[in-house]
Design a protein around this motif. Structure first.
Motif, PDB file in Angstrom:
ATOM      1  N   ALA A 135     -60.950  11.547  39.272  1.00  0.00           N
ATOM      2  CA  ALA A 135     -60.444  12.900  39.529  1.00  0.00           C
ATOM      3  C   ALA A 135     -60.905  13.423  40.885  1.00  0.00           C
ATOM      4  O   ALA A 135     -60.197  14.212  41.522  1.00  0.00           O
ATOM      5  CB  ALA A 135     -60.895  13.841  38.420  1.00  0.00           C
ATOM      6  N   GLN A 136     -62.082  12.987  41.336  1.00  0.00           N
ATOM      7  CA  GLN A 136     -62.589  13.426  42.626  1.00  0.00           C
ATOM      8  C   GLN A 136     -61.930  12.678  43.784  1.00  0.00           C
ATOM      9  O   GLN A 136     -61.726  13.248  44.858  1.00  0.00           O
ATOM     10  CB  GLN A 136     -64.106  13.240  42.682  1.00  0.00           C
ATOM     11  N   ALA A 137     -61.574  11.415  43.565  1.00  0.00           N
ATOM     12  CA  ALA A 137     -61.082  10.576  44.651  1.00  0.00           C
ATOM     13  C   ALA A 137     -59.558  10.503  44.738  1.00  0.00           C
ATOM     14  O   ALA A 137     -59.018  10.152  45.786  1.00  0.00           O
ATOM     15  CB  ALA A 137     -61.649   9.160  44.506  1.00  0.00           C
ATOM     16  N   TYR A 138     -58.856  10.841  43.650  1.00  0.00           N
ATOM     17  CA  TYR A 138     -57.408  10.680  43.583  1.00  0.00           C
ATOM     18  C   TYR A 138     -56.734  12.032  43.327  1.00  0.00           C
ATOM     19  O   TYR A 138     -57.344  12.952  42.783  1.00  0.00           O
ATOM     20  CB  TYR A 138     -57.017   9.736  42.442  1.00  0.00           C
ATOM     21  N   ASP A 139     -55.451  12.103  43.675  1.00  0.00           N
ATOM     22  CA  ASP A 139     -54.619  13.247  43.279  1.00  0.00           C
ATOM     23  C   ASP A 139     -54.095  12.999  41.870  1.00  0.00           C
ATOM     24  O   ASP A 139     -53.694  11.880  41.528  1.00  0.00           O
ATOM     25  CB  ASP A 139     -53.416  13.406  44.217  1.00  0.00           C
ATOM     26  N   PHE A 140     -54.093  14.045  41.048  1.00  0.00           N
ATOM     27  CA  PHE A 140     -53.526  13.926  39.704  1.00  0.00           C
ATOM     28  C   PHE A 140     -52.020  14.063  39.783  1.00  0.00           C
ATOM     29  O   PHE A 140     -51.499  15.014  40.366  1.00  0.00           O
ATOM     30  CB  PHE A 140     -54.112  15.011  38.793  1.00  0.00           C
ATOM     31  N   ILE A 141     -51.306  13.105  39.197  1.00  0.00           N
ATOM     32  CA  ILE A 141     -49.839  13.111  39.223  1.00  0.00           C
ATOM     33  C   ILE A 141     -49.273  13.691  37.931  1.00  0.00           C
ATOM     34  O   ILE A 141     -48.360  14.513  37.956  1.00  0.00           O
ATOM     35  CB  ILE A 141     -49.293  11.691  39.450  1.00  0.00           C
ATOM     36  N   GLY A 142     -49.814  13.283  36.787  1.00  0.00           N
ATOM     37  CA  GLY A 142     -49.315  13.851  35.539  1.00  0.00           C
ATOM     38  C   GLY A 142     -49.538  12.938  34.355  1.00  0.00           C
ATOM     39  O   GLY A 142     -49.961  11.786  34.494  1.00  0.00           O
ATOM     40  N   PRO A 143     -49.259  13.436  33.131  1.00  0.00           N
ATOM     41  CA  PRO A 143     -49.346  12.636  31.908  1.00  0.00           C
ATOM     42  C   PRO A 143     -47.982  12.061  31.536  1.00  0.00           C
ATOM     43  O   PRO A 143     -46.935  12.553  31.976  1.00  0.00           O
ATOM     44  CB  PRO A 143     -49.805  13.649  30.870  1.00  0.00           C
ATOM     45  N   ALA A 144     -47.991  11.046  30.695  1.00  0.00           N
ATOM     46  CA  ALA A 144     -46.735  10.468  30.202  1.00  0.00           C
ATOM     47  C   ALA A 144     -47.023   9.599  28.990  1.00  0.00           C
ATOM     48  O   ALA A 144     -48.173   9.267  28.697  1.00  0.00           O
ATOM     49  CB  ALA A 144     -46.048   9.640  31.297  1.00  0.00           C
ATOM     50  N   ALA A 145     -45.946   9.231  28.298  1.00  0.00           N
ATOM     51  CA  ALA A 145     -45.961   8.201  27.253  1.00  0.00           C
ATOM     52  C   ALA A 145     -46.961   8.500  26.149  1.00  0.00           C
ATOM     53  O   ALA A 145     -47.784   7.661  25.782  1.00  0.00           O
ATOM     54  CB  ALA A 145     -46.245   6.834  27.874  1.00  0.00           C
ATOM     55  N   ASP A 146     -46.892   9.704  25.575  1.00  0.00           N
ATOM     56  CA  ASP A 146     -47.789  10.101  24.497  1.00  0.00           C
ATOM     57  C   ASP A 146     -47.124   9.738  23.169  1.00  0.00           C
ATOM     58  O   ASP A 146     -46.146  10.363  22.760  1.00  0.00           O
ATOM     59  CB  ASP A 146     -48.052  11.607  24.587  1.00  0.00           C
ATOM     60  N   TYR A 147     -47.667   8.704  22.490  1.00  0.00           N
ATOM     61  CA  TYR A 147     -47.062   8.209  21.259  1.00  0.00           C
ATOM     62  C   TYR A 147     -48.101   8.043  20.160  1.00  0.00           C
ATOM     63  O   TYR A 147     -49.249   7.666  20.422  1.00  0.00           O
ATOM     64  CB  TYR A 147     -46.407   6.840  21.484  1.00  0.00           C
ATOM     65  N   SER A 148     -47.681   8.290  18.932  1.00  0.00           N
ATOM     66  CA  SER A 148     -48.433   7.899  17.753  1.00  0.00           C
ATOM     67  C   SER A 148     -47.748   6.658  17.181  1.00  0.00           C
ATOM     68  O   SER A 148     -46.563   6.703  16.843  1.00  0.00           O
ATOM     69  CB  SER A 148     -48.450   9.021  16.712  1.00  0.00           C
ATOM     70  N   VAL A 149     -48.499   5.571  17.082  1.00  0.00           N
ATOM     71  CA  VAL A 149     -47.926   4.278  16.722  1.00  0.00           C
ATOM     72  C   VAL A 149     -48.463   3.852  15.356  1.00  0.00           C
ATOM     73  O   VAL A 149     -49.668   3.954  15.089  1.00  0.00           O
ATOM     74  CB  VAL A 149     -48.285   3.216  17.775  1.00  0.00           C
ATOM     75  N   GLU A 150     -47.591   3.373  14.511  1.00  0.00           N
ATOM     76  CA  GLU A 150     -48.003   2.923  13.180  1.00  0.00           C
ATOM     77  C   GLU A 150     -48.669   1.557  13.282  1.00  0.00           C
ATOM     78  O   GLU A 150     -48.088   0.517  12.977  1.00  0.00           O
ATOM     79  CB  GLU A 150     -46.798   2.879  12.238  1.00  0.00           C
ATOM     80  N   THR A 151     -49.908   1.591  13.721  1.00  0.00           N
ATOM     81  CA  THR A 151     -50.714   0.382  13.826  1.00  0.00           C
ATOM     82  C   THR A 151     -52.176   0.787  13.812  1.00  0.00           C
ATOM     83  O   THR A 151     -52.519   1.934  14.110  1.00  0.00           O
ATOM     84  CB  THR A 151     -50.376  -0.399  15.114  1.00  0.00           C
ATOM     85  N   ASP A 152     -53.036  -0.153  13.439  1.00  0.00           N
ATOM     86  CA  ASP A 152     -54.468   0.131  13.446  1.00  0.00           C
ATOM     87  C   ASP A 152     -55.017   0.025  14.868  1.00  0.00           C
ATOM     88  O   ASP A 152     -54.387  -0.549  15.766  1.00  0.00           O
ATOM     89  CB  ASP A 152     -55.197  -0.828  12.513  1.00  0.00           C
TER      90      ASP A 152
END
Length: 333
Positions: A135-152
């Motif tokens: 976070a100190q060294a890079y620019d934040f671009i954004g979040p993506a691909a937020d999934y709940s997956v039926e797996t352990d």
């Protein structure tokens, strides 16, 4: 519960995923919570079940606290409009007194924009400091691909640390034809994997129809930095600059695992920032492909073949089986 590694730290969200006074439901260790960020930047977390009749608080809204400072807010139940502060207290209709806590807050560890939690368990390993460094060294671009997956959780981690699956699972978009593995560095709960992925080139006609493909290199030189069990960071150098795609994992339940990415970039020129969001799209597709393949595996199938360079999967199994201890063998190669 053992299969969900109690005592590990989990990144519930980045503050960008939590607009001010907008409730967010998160699940950890089989329990649902509601998170909200008030106007002061404070993030609160309570069990998502209203103690009156069990309504989902995440389906409610936020309102200023009548006895709070400017900007402070509480979560309001959508059923009977009971407001709860961050301590889980409310004021019952017809009274003027605040109750004792009716809900047990979830303990959060806030580091800058990162919202961590141990899910109410005694910490067994520390929160990795790498996200603060990025976070100190890079620019934040954004979040993506937020999934709940039926797996352990273990199955999710094994797929995400399988360095042989790139030219199968990710062939459609990235056209990866081969993976040339170079090095694996084992530092206990932290590791590094370095490999090259050779891709088939897109034609100029294809690139003109989809300009995003202009950013796709013929050779993807990958450096994966792993922090067991919650985080993997893909580092690549592109025409725009350096990219750090941070991939997170959380056990929502025994057979439900959440995954999402946060993208950071060190851009060669600041004017290029709008183009960096293309890598969010690439990350979205990559996670979708991983999620898809997880739904196409027979979980009880015996493993009869071992491929070269499964060292990342071996690293996961060793750390999973012995958590929170780190034991031999040392898997660097």
């Amino acid at each position: 519960m053992r299969s969900m590694l109690p005592g590990a730290p989990w990144l519930l969200a980045h503050k960008s995923m939590l607009p001010v006074n907008q409730p967010l439901k998160v699940t950890l260790y089989g329990k649902d919570y509601v998170l909200w960020q008030d106007g002061t930047g404070t993030v609160q977390a309570l069990p998502n079940r209203c103690p009156h009749m069990g309504a989902m608080l995440s389906e409610g809204w936020c309102e200023p606290l009548p006895d709070g400072d400017e900007g402070q807010s509480g979560i309001v139940c959508p059923f009977h409009a009971l407001q709860f502060d961050g301590a889980g207290c409310t004021v019952l209709p017809g009274t003027q007194r605040k109750t004792l806590p009716q809900l047990q807050p979830l303990e959060l560890i806030i580091q800058g924009d990162f919202i961590w939690s141990y899910g109410g368990h005694e910490p067994q390993i520390p929160i990795p400091s790498i996200m603060n460094e990025i976070a100190q060294a890079y620019d934040f671009i954004g979040p993506a691909a937020d999934y709940s997956v039926e797996t352990d959780l273990l199955s999710m981690l094994l797929v995400m640390h399988d360095y042989n699956h790139q030219n199968g699972t990710h062939r459609d978009l990235f056209r990866i034809t081969s993976v040339d593995f170079h090095e694996f560095v084992d530092n206990g709960h932290q590791s590094h994997a370095m490999y090259d992925m050779v891709t088939d080139s897109y034609s100029w006609n294809e690139k003109l129809r989809k300009p995003d493909l202009l950013l796709m290199p013929d050779m993807i030189k990958a450096h994966i930095e792993n922090h067991f069990p919650c985080l993997g960071i893909l580092r690549v150098e592109t025409a725009l600059g350096k990219i750090a795609q941070c991939h997170f994992f959380l056990p929502e339940a025994e057979n439900l695992t959440r995954t999402y990415i946060l993208l950071f970039a060190q851009l060669t020129y600041p004017i290029l920032k709008p183009f960096s969001r293309t890598f969010l799209k690439f990350g979205q597709v990559a996670v979708e492909q991983d999620v898809d393949i997880l739904g196409k595996l027979y979980a009880d199938a015996p493993k009869q073949i071992k491929l070269n360079n499964e060292v990342g999967m071996d690293w996961v199994r060793r750390n999973f089986d012995n958590f929170p201890k780190v034991v031999e063998p040392h898997l660097s190669k």
